[in-house]
Motif scaffolding. Structure first.
Motif, PDB file in Angstrom:
ATOM      1  N   GLN A  65       0.831  -1.201   0.000  1.00  0.00           N
ATOM      2  CA  GLN A  65       0.000   0.000   0.000  1.00  0.00           C
ATOM      3  C   GLN A  65       0.864   1.248   0.000  1.00  0.00           C
ATOM      4  O   GLN A  65       0.499   2.273  -0.576  1.00  0.00           O
ATOM      5  CB  GLN A  65      -0.892  -0.016   1.239  1.00  0.00           C
ATOM      6  CG  GLN A  65      -1.658  -1.296   1.363  1.00  0.00           C
ATOM      7  CD  GLN A  65      -3.123  -1.110   1.113  1.00  0.00           C
ATOM      8  OE1 GLN A  65      -3.578  -0.023   0.846  1.00  0.00           O
ATOM      9  NE2 GLN A  65      -3.885  -2.175   1.204  1.00  0.00           N
ATOM     10  N   LEU A  66       2.006   1.127   0.614  1.00  0.00           N
ATOM     11  CA  LEU A  66       2.912   2.284   0.627  1.00  0.00           C
ATOM     12  C   LEU A  66       3.289   2.675  -0.796  1.00  0.00           C
ATOM     13  O   LEU A  66       3.504   3.835  -1.106  1.00  0.00           O
ATOM     14  CB  LEU A  66       4.180   1.932   1.410  1.00  0.00           C
ATOM     15  CG  LEU A  66       4.046   1.962   2.929  1.00  0.00           C
ATOM     16  CD1 LEU A  66       5.310   1.435   3.580  1.00  0.00           C
ATOM     17  CD2 LEU A  66       3.755   3.368   3.409  1.00  0.00           C
ATOM     18  N   ASP A  67       3.332   1.678  -1.645  1.00  0.00           N
ATOM     19  CA  ASP A  67       3.700   1.880  -3.035  1.00  0.00           C
ATOM     20  C   ASP A  67       2.735   2.839  -3.749  1.00  0.00           C
ATOM     21  O   ASP A  67       3.078   3.454  -4.746  1.00  0.00           O
ATOM     22  CB  ASP A  67       3.701   0.512  -3.728  1.00  0.00           C
ATOM     23  CG  ASP A  67       4.648   0.490  -4.906  1.00  0.00           C
ATOM     24  OD1 ASP A  67       5.526   1.367  -4.930  1.00  0.00           O
ATOM     25  OD2 ASP A  67       4.501  -0.380  -5.769  1.00  0.00           O
ATOM     26  N   ARG A  68       1.524   2.948  -3.202  1.00  0.00           N
ATOM     27  CA  ARG A  68       0.518   3.806  -3.849  1.00  0.00           C
ATOM     28  C   ARG A  68       0.847   5.287  -3.676  1.00  0.00           C
ATOM     29  O   ARG A  68       0.297   6.125  -4.385  1.00  0.00           O
ATOM     30  CB  ARG A  68      -0.868   3.563  -3.231  1.00  0.00           C
ATOM     31  CG  ARG A  68      -1.307   2.141  -3.285  1.00  0.00           C
ATOM     32  CD  ARG A  68      -2.051   1.882  -4.570  1.00  0.00           C
ATOM     33  NE  ARG A  68      -2.233   0.459  -4.791  1.00  0.00           N
ATOM     34  CZ  ARG A  68      -3.302  -0.208  -4.385  1.00  0.00           C
ATOM     35  NH1 ARG A  68      -4.268   0.414  -3.747  1.00  0.00           N
ATOM     36  NH2 ARG A  68      -3.410  -1.493  -4.627  1.00  0.00           N
ATOM     37  N   PHE A  69       1.646   5.591  -2.693  1.00  0.00           N
ATOM     38  CA  PHE A  69       2.020   6.994  -2.493  1.00  0.00           C
ATOM     39  C   PHE A  69       3.226   7.296  -3.368  1.00  0.00           C
ATOM     40  O   PHE A  69       4.209   6.564  -3.354  1.00  0.00           O
ATOM     41  CB  PHE A  69       2.354   7.263  -1.021  1.00  0.00           C
ATOM     42  CG  PHE A  69       1.156   7.179  -0.122  1.00  0.00           C
ATOM     43  CD1 PHE A  69       0.297   8.271  -0.009  1.00  0.00           C
ATOM     44  CD2 PHE A  69       0.873   6.033   0.597  1.00  0.00           C
ATOM     45  CE1 PHE A  69      -0.810   8.207   0.808  1.00  0.00           C
ATOM     46  CE2 PHE A  69      -0.234   5.952   1.408  1.00  0.00           C
ATOM     47  CZ  PHE A  69      -1.079   7.044   1.525  1.00  0.00           C
ATOM     48  N   LEU A  70       3.126   8.383  -4.128  1.00  0.00           N
ATOM     49  CA  LEU A  70       4.244   8.743  -4.992  1.00  0.00           C
ATOM     50  C   LEU A  70       5.460   9.096  -4.145  1.00  0.00           C
ATOM     51  O   LEU A  70       6.569   8.712  -4.461  1.00  0.00           O
ATOM     52  CB  LEU A  70       3.858   9.920  -5.883  1.00  0.00           C
ATOM     53  CG  LEU A  70       4.946  10.380  -6.845  1.00  0.00           C
ATOM     54  CD1 LEU A  70       5.259   9.304  -7.857  1.00  0.00           C
ATOM     55  CD2 LEU A  70       4.535  11.668  -7.541  1.00  0.00           C
ATOM     56  N   MET A  71       5.221   9.844  -3.065  1.00  0.00           N
ATOM     57  CA  MET A  71       6.354  10.267  -2.230  1.00  0.00           C
ATOM     58  C   MET A  71       6.018  10.103  -0.763  1.00  0.00           C
ATOM     59  O   MET A  71       4.848  10.132  -0.371  1.00  0.00           O
ATOM     60  CB  MET A  71       6.659  11.755  -2.448  1.00  0.00           C
ATOM     61  CG  MET A  71       7.231  12.098  -3.789  1.00  0.00           C
ATOM     62  SD  MET A  71       7.664  13.837  -3.792  1.00  0.00           S
ATOM     63  CE  MET A  71       7.965  14.072  -5.522  1.00  0.00           C
ATOM     64  N   ARG A  72       7.047   9.949  -0.011  1.00  0.00           N
ATOM     65  CA  ARG A  72       6.900  10.047   1.428  1.00  0.00           C
ATOM     66  C   ARG A  72       7.918  11.069   1.901  1.00  0.00           C
ATOM     67  O   ARG A  72       9.113  10.951   1.596  1.00  0.00           O
ATOM     68  CB  ARG A  72       7.169   8.716   2.113  1.00  0.00           C
ATOM     69  CG  ARG A  72       6.854   8.773   3.607  1.00  0.00           C
ATOM     70  CD  ARG A  72       7.324   7.536   4.300  1.00  0.00           C
ATOM     71  NE  ARG A  72       8.793   7.531   4.377  1.00  0.00           N
ATOM     72  CZ  ARG A  72       9.478   6.528   4.938  1.00  0.00           C
ATOM     73  NH1 ARG A  72       8.854   5.489   5.425  1.00  0.00           N
ATOM     74  NH2 ARG A  72      10.793   6.571   4.987  1.00  0.00           N
ATOM     75  N   ILE A  73       7.446  12.052   2.629  1.00  0.00           N
ATOM     76  CA  ILE A  73       8.401  13.037   3.154  1.00  0.00           C
ATOM     77  C   ILE A  73       8.139  13.220   4.643  1.00  0.00           C
ATOM     78  O   ILE A  73       7.137  12.732   5.169  1.00  0.00           O
ATOM     79  CB  ILE A  73       8.257  14.418   2.470  1.00  0.00           C
ATOM     80  CG1 ILE A  73       6.859  14.986   2.711  1.00  0.00           C
ATOM     81  CG2 ILE A  73       8.551  14.303   0.984  1.00  0.00           C
ATOM     82  CD1 ILE A  73       6.755  16.448   2.348  1.00  0.00           C
ATOM     83  N   SER A  74       9.073  13.828   5.272  1.00  0.00           N
ATOM     84  CA  SER A  74       8.780  14.294   6.633  1.00  0.00           C
ATOM     85  C   SER A  74       9.264  15.726   6.724  1.00  0.00           C
ATOM     86  O   SER A  74      10.293  16.079   6.143  1.00  0.00           O
ATOM     87  CB  SER A  74       9.458  13.406   7.670  1.00  0.00           C
ATOM     88  OG  SER A  74      10.842  13.427   7.468  1.00  0.00           O
ATOM     89  N   LEU A  75       8.463  16.524   7.393  1.00  0.00           N
ATOM     90  CA  LEU A  75       8.822  17.940   7.476  1.00  0.00           C
ATOM     91  C   LEU A  75       9.964  18.143   8.472  1.00  0.00           C
ATOM     92  O   LEU A  75      10.877  18.898   8.234  1.00  0.00           O
ATOM     93  CB  LEU A  75       7.598  18.759   7.910  1.00  0.00           C
ATOM     94  CG  LEU A  75       6.477  18.790   6.860  1.00  0.00           C
ATOM     95  CD1 LEU A  75       5.216  19.394   7.451  1.00  0.00           C
ATOM     96  CD2 LEU A  75       6.910  19.554   5.628  1.00  0.00           C
ATOM     97  N   GLY A  76       9.855  17.439   9.563  1.00  0.00           N
ATOM     98  CA  GLY A  76      10.911  17.544  10.575  1.00  0.00           C
ATOM     99  C   GLY A  76      10.812  18.850  11.367  1.00  0.00           C
ATOM    100  O   GLY A  76       9.966  19.726  11.089  1.00  0.00           O
ATOM    101  N   TYR A  77      11.654  18.921  12.342  1.00  0.00           N
ATOM    102  CA  TYR A  77      11.629  20.110  13.186  1.00  0.00           C
ATOM    103  C   TYR A  77      12.102  21.316  12.387  1.00  0.00           C
ATOM    104  O   TYR A  77      12.999  21.192  11.548  1.00  0.00           O
ATOM    105  CB  TYR A  77      12.544  19.923  14.402  1.00  0.00           C
ATOM    106  CG  TYR A  77      12.027  18.873  15.364  1.00  0.00           C
ATOM    107  CD1 TYR A  77      10.940  19.178  16.193  1.00  0.00           C
ATOM    108  CD2 TYR A  77      12.612  17.618  15.444  1.00  0.00           C
ATOM    109  CE1 TYR A  77      10.460  18.219  17.070  1.00  0.00           C
ATOM    110  CE2 TYR A  77      12.129  16.668  16.315  1.00  0.00           C
ATOM    111  CZ  TYR A  77      11.057  16.968  17.138  1.00  0.00           C
ATOM    112  OH  TYR A  77      10.571  16.045  17.996  1.00  0.00           O
ATOM    113  N   PRO A  78      11.520  22.463  12.656  1.00  0.00           N
ATOM    114  CA  PRO A  78      12.014  23.660  11.969  1.00  0.00           C
ATOM    115  C   PRO A  78      13.367  24.078  12.537  1.00  0.00           C
ATOM    116  O   PRO A  78      13.736  23.661  13.635  1.00  0.00           O
ATOM    117  CB  PRO A  78      10.933  24.694  12.264  1.00  0.00           C
ATOM    118  CG  PRO A  78      10.263  24.225  13.500  1.00  0.00           C
ATOM    119  CD  PRO A  78      10.397  22.733  13.542  1.00  0.00           C
ATOM    120  N   SER A  79      14.061  24.853  11.764  1.00  0.00           N
ATOM    121  CA  SER A  79      15.330  25.369  12.269  1.00  0.00           C
ATOM    122  C   SER A  79      15.051  26.358  13.403  1.00  0.00           C
ATOM    123  O   SER A  79      13.928  26.844  13.551  1.00  0.00           O
ATOM    124  CB  SER A  79      16.076  26.059  11.131  1.00  0.00           C
ATOM    125  OG  SER A  79      15.328  27.166  10.676  1.00  0.00           O
TER     126      SER A  79
END
Lengths: 662, 303
Positions: free
Chosen positions: B159-173
């Motif tokens: 199912q993960l394959d269905r997502f084109l991308m996976r990102i994480s925003l992460g903590y801001p600087s």
């Protein structure tokens, strides 16, 4: 066994399938030798093969080093005991085959298989010692493919199916064929048979006329359909009944066997033969028969004898040495001639001599004719009439004859083949005091229509008589009296099918005849062009290309080899190159990269062109006007747009003129 | 960079501070007609990002909070009986929106998850034998909490394959976070945003992305990358052909954002980690997925 040794063994481990393939190919390679090797050797080889197959299947242990050494000694001893030596054609081949099979006993890994493979290539060649026929060449070629397939299999253990390896092997052998042909044509030839080992001559039986004749000898020759010789007439061929091919002449009789004179008769004086009518010129290709006699249509002209050949007082054409390889010579013969060598009283005595105490009835009959006061010519006619009129039968299977063979034949059995008739007739003549002798040779021959030449096979072997009447030798063929169709239409016509003719003679279906003729023609071509390709033919062939000495030829060979290898190498290189040849834009870009590399800037393998130039520019901002345009052109040409010539030309110019300032 | 794309990015940057690179990826994902999975701990601004995106692009927005008792019908919609007409009427679920935020998608049961993922893939919904197309454009942002917790159902690999991308925003600087605290509430700022793009324009941009050229040399590069993942001993499974196609599509969108008519290797490198990381199955228990994408890039020469 230490751990590392074990690991090494495993790395070299041989799959069972490959081993079985090896055994199969080995059998293929040695198979035809069964006919030449002693029976014990064939059995031993088969046993070794079977043992190896079982040992692999059942995981038996390999024999110890001591046992293997003992086996080698035993084989050496056995070969020596069999042949009295371990070299020479058959002994050497036997030893080679046995030792090759012994290698199976210590076969462990891939390395041993490689050794076996090269051994097999070598063993294959030994077949040529025994036969150089077309089918042999074809068989060896096929075996070569099989060996090569095995070699390929060993290089790609477990990744290729037999079908794939066989196909690849066939392709590789096919690729090697042009080189083989070039070597065949160009390799310097030495006179003499390429394959014959002189020490072993005579070991292989060649059927043909021998130097003596007993009842049944010629009849047994008939069973063979081997070719004796082939003849191509330059003009029209004489009628079948006139085609007497003269061979050995027998004048000693011991009651059963006719044999040649004790000593070689002297050459025939030139004035002893007178020719009449038109001469026939023909080229005769004699198969090797290991005998010194050459055959000629009666009677050859003495002025045009083959090189080193002589024509003796008995009318035998003899070569200087036994014919060990196929011999081609040209002769001129006159079917009409007068053969009158000097005949003194001693000759006359010798030519009428008969063994004492044999065949009293025949002796009495002939003496009775003489006593009646008949002339020599009349006696000849009387004897022929007797054969013609008294229920004589011409047959391939005459009854066996006892001690007084002539008496039994003439008065009891009356069934015989040409040797019986010629023998009995000659006996009668001698008994009547007429000098007479038996002449053997061939009679007739079959036209090979596709080739336009005549084939004279062993089935055409014949024996007739020669009698001294009216001061010259005259040919009398008593067989013609009983079976005229023999001399006119050949053996097949003279003997009914019920007689049990050899299969090849009995079956006269026209298509088979035609097939046989075509096959013989192909064989003749093979003999002439391939086997007959000796020094002379080679020189003639090469002269056509302006090569008239060996040095030039070696030079040509070298040039051709180098050129061939270059072409092959080039093709291979092209094939090994990546599927996408570097495109033009990339080539320009790489030139630019080389210029940058000289200044110490090289991209990482995974660094894109834009990133790389950005890195360079961050260090050398001054280069921006120099590097930015080529980068953009490169990206445009290679990635952004379909390649266009103008951009490429521009890129080329930019890169070529690029000079990076310090 | 095209003007419209630049203004969209600029607006987003005003809301989500100091996150230019992830924002570009989000935009690329959207332009490539893919769906996005954000993996972050709560409070990183996932919802704010989705809202900002909807606002700037003028998209109809719906949010679904996934819980363990969420049923497929809760997402897709149900037919209700209407006494007035005496018939059934279909009440569309929250999925019938142009931008759907599926929050904490791993809390729902697999059944519900698969209902969402099917709709994502097919871009249509079939209930009670009737197929209804989803609006166009259609973009799903799913979020997932990376910390495994009791009662969650992590999305399976297929199912993960269905997502084109996976990102994480992460903590801001630190700088960005300081600004965040100094300035007004983000939600207030959001209200002030004006759409810079109409949905129809977005669809047109998506069409243009498809037309971005991928040269044979670039295809070779993608192939080399994909091939490498199949050879690496550290990976249990290499990239699928679908992953290769996704990589190309994402790189096309990236090149488009950069304003290029064709993809260059750098574009592939830029999207590689986002496209590939959730598709690579690391053999050993190595939390090295993020680095392994970079490792793969470093190991493959550009042809």
């Amino acid at each position: 066994m230490s751990a590392t040794a074990q690991a090494a063994d495993l790395a070299d481990y041989l799959p069972v399938r490959t081993l079985l393939h090896l055994l199969a190919v080995f059998t293929l390679v040695l198979g035809p030798h069964v006919a030449h090797l002693p029976v014990w050797a064939s059995v031993a080889i088969a046993a070794l093969l079977l043992w190896r197959a079982y040992a692999t299947r059942r995981q038996w242990r390999m024999p110890s080093k001591l046992l293997r050494a003992a086996l080698v000694l035993v084989v050496l001893g056995a070969v020596f005991a069999s042949f009295g030596r371990i070299s020479g054609q058959t002994a050497g081949t036997t030893l080679l085959c046995l030792m090759g099979s012994l290698k199976l006993v210590e076969l462990r890994g891939r390395r041993d298989v490689m050794v076996m493979i090269f051994l097999m290539y070598f063993m294959l060649v030994t077949h040529f010692l025994y036969s150089q026929e077309m089918w042999t060449a074809a068989y060896l070629l096929l075996s070569c493919v099989a060996i090569t397939a095995l070699l390929i299999e060993c290089q790609h253990l477990g990744t290729m199916s037999p079908r794939q390896t066989l196909r690849k092997g066939a392709v590789m052998i096919a690729q090697a064929l042009p080189l083989m042909l070039a070597m065949f044509v160009l390799f310097p030839r030495i006179p003499g048979p390429l394959w014959g080992l002189p020490e072993d001559s005579g070991a292989t039986a060649h059927s043909g006329l021998g130097d003596s004749m007993s009842p049944g000898d010629i009849a047994s020759l008939i069973a063979s359909d081997e070719v004796a010789f082939r003849v191509r007439f330059e003009g029209p061929a004489p009628a079948p009944a006139a085609r007497y091919w003269r061979g050995p002449v027998f004048e000693r009789f011991d009651g059963r066997t006719w044999a040649r004179h004790w000593t070689q008769p002297p050459p025939l004086p030139a004035d002893a033969l007178h020719y009449d009518g038109t001469a026939l010129r023909y080229e005769l290709t004699l198969e090797a028969n290991r005998k010194p006699w050459l055959f000629a249509l009666e009677m050859p002209q003495l002025a045009e004898l083959p090189k080193d050949a002589s024509f003796n007082l008995n009318g035998e054409l003899l070569a200087a040495k036994p014919v060990d390889e196929r011999l081609r010579y040209t002769l001129r013969s006159n079917p009409r001639f007068s053969f009158a060598p000097p005949l003194d009283a001693r000759d006359r005595e010798r030519l009428t001599r008969l063994p004492r105490g044999f065949d009293p009835r025949s002796l009495a009959l002939a003496r009775q004719w003489k006593a009646q006061g008949l002339s020599d010519a009349a006696i000849v006619q009387t004897a022929l009439r007797m054969i013609r009129e008294q229920n004589f039968v011409y047959t391939l299977r005459p009854p066996t004859l006892g001690r007084d063979s002539i008496d039994e034949f003439l008065f009891t059995t009356r069934r015989g083949f040409c040797e019986h008739y010629s023998s009995a007739f000659t006996f009668l003549m001698r008994a009547a005091g007429i000098p007479a002798r038996v002449v053997t040779g061939y009679q007739g021959g079959t036209l090979n229509e596709p080739g336009g030449y005549y084939v004279i096979s062993q089935a055409d072997a014949h024996a007739w008589s020669e009698v001294w009447v009216d001061g010259r030798w005259q040919r009398v063929d008593p067989t013609a009296a009983i079976a005229p169709e023999r001399v006119e239409r050949g053996l097949g016509a003279a003997i009914g099918a019920a007689e049990g003719l050899p299969g090849y003679l009995a079956d006269r279906a026209p298509w088979r005849d035609l097939l046989r003729a075509r096959w013989d023609w192909v064989n003749a071509q093979w003999n002439g062009l391939v086997l007959g390709y000796g020094p002379e033919l080679q020189q003639r062939f090469l002269e056509r290309f302006g090569i008239d000495d060996v040095r030039k030829m070696i030079l040509t060979l070298t040039v051709l080899l180098v050129a061939g290898m270059t072409i092959v190498g080039f093709v291979l290189m092209r094939r090994a190159a990546p599927a996408h040849a570097p495109d033009a834009a990339l080539r320009e870009w790489q030139r630019l990269l080389r210029k940058l590399a000289r200044r110490g800037y090289a991209p990482r393998a995974d660094e894109g062109p834009r990133d790389f130039i950005a890195r360079v520019l961050s260090a050398r901002p001054a280069w921006r006007p120099l590097l930015q345009p080529p980068l953009e052109l490169y990206l445009r040409s290679r990635y952004l747009d379909t390649p266009d010539a103008a951009a490429l030309a521009m890129l080329h110019r930019l890169v070529r003129t690029l000079r990076l300032p310090a | 960079m095209s003007a419209s794309v630049a203004s969209v990015l600029q607006s987003l940057n005003q809301i989500i501070l100091g996150k230019d690179a992830p924002l570009r990826l989000v935009l690329a994902c959207l332009l490539a007609r893919g769906h996005l999975l954000i993996e972050d701990v709560p409070g990183m601004g996932k919802t704010t990002l989705a809202l900002a995106l909807a606002r700037v692009l003028g998209l109809h927005f719906q949010r679904v909070q996934f819980t363990s008792d969420l049923l497929p019908a809760d997402i897709l919609g149900v037919s209700v009986f209407e006494t007035a007409t005496g018939g059934f009427r279909f009440v569309p679920g929250p999925i019938f929106a142009q931008l759907v935020l599926a929050d904490e998608v791993n809390r729902a049961s697999p059944k519900t998850q698969s209902a969402l993922l099917e709709a994502m893939e097919e871009r249509q919904v079939t209930t009670e034998g009737e197929t209804r197309p989803l609006p166009e454009p259609f973009f799903v942002i799913a979020t997932q909490n990376p910390a495994y917790q009791l009662g969650t159902f992590p999305l399976p690999e297929s199912q993960l394959d269905r997502f084109l991308m996976r990102i994480s925003l992460g903590y801001p600087s630190a700088e960005a976070e300081r600004q965040l605290l100094l300035e007004r509430e983000r939600r207030d700022l959001l209200a002030e945003l004006t759409p810079t793009l109409a949905p129809a324009q977005l669809v047109a941009l998506q069409e243009q992305v498809r037309a971005v050229r991928t040269a044979p040399a670039l295809v070779d590069y993608i192939l080399a990358l994909v091939q490498r993942t199949r050879e690496l001993p550290g990976l249990r499974q290499g990239l699928s052909p679908r992953a290769g196609l996704s990589l190309r599509r994402a790189a096309q969108a990236w090149a488009f954002i950069e304003g290029r008519s064709g993809v260059i290797p750098e574009d592939v490198q830029a999207v590689f980690a986002a496209v590939v990381n959730h598709r690579l199955i690391v053999a050993a228990e190595r939390d090295g997925a993020a680095t392994s994408a970079a490792e793969i890039l470093a190991q493959v020469a550009i042809p």
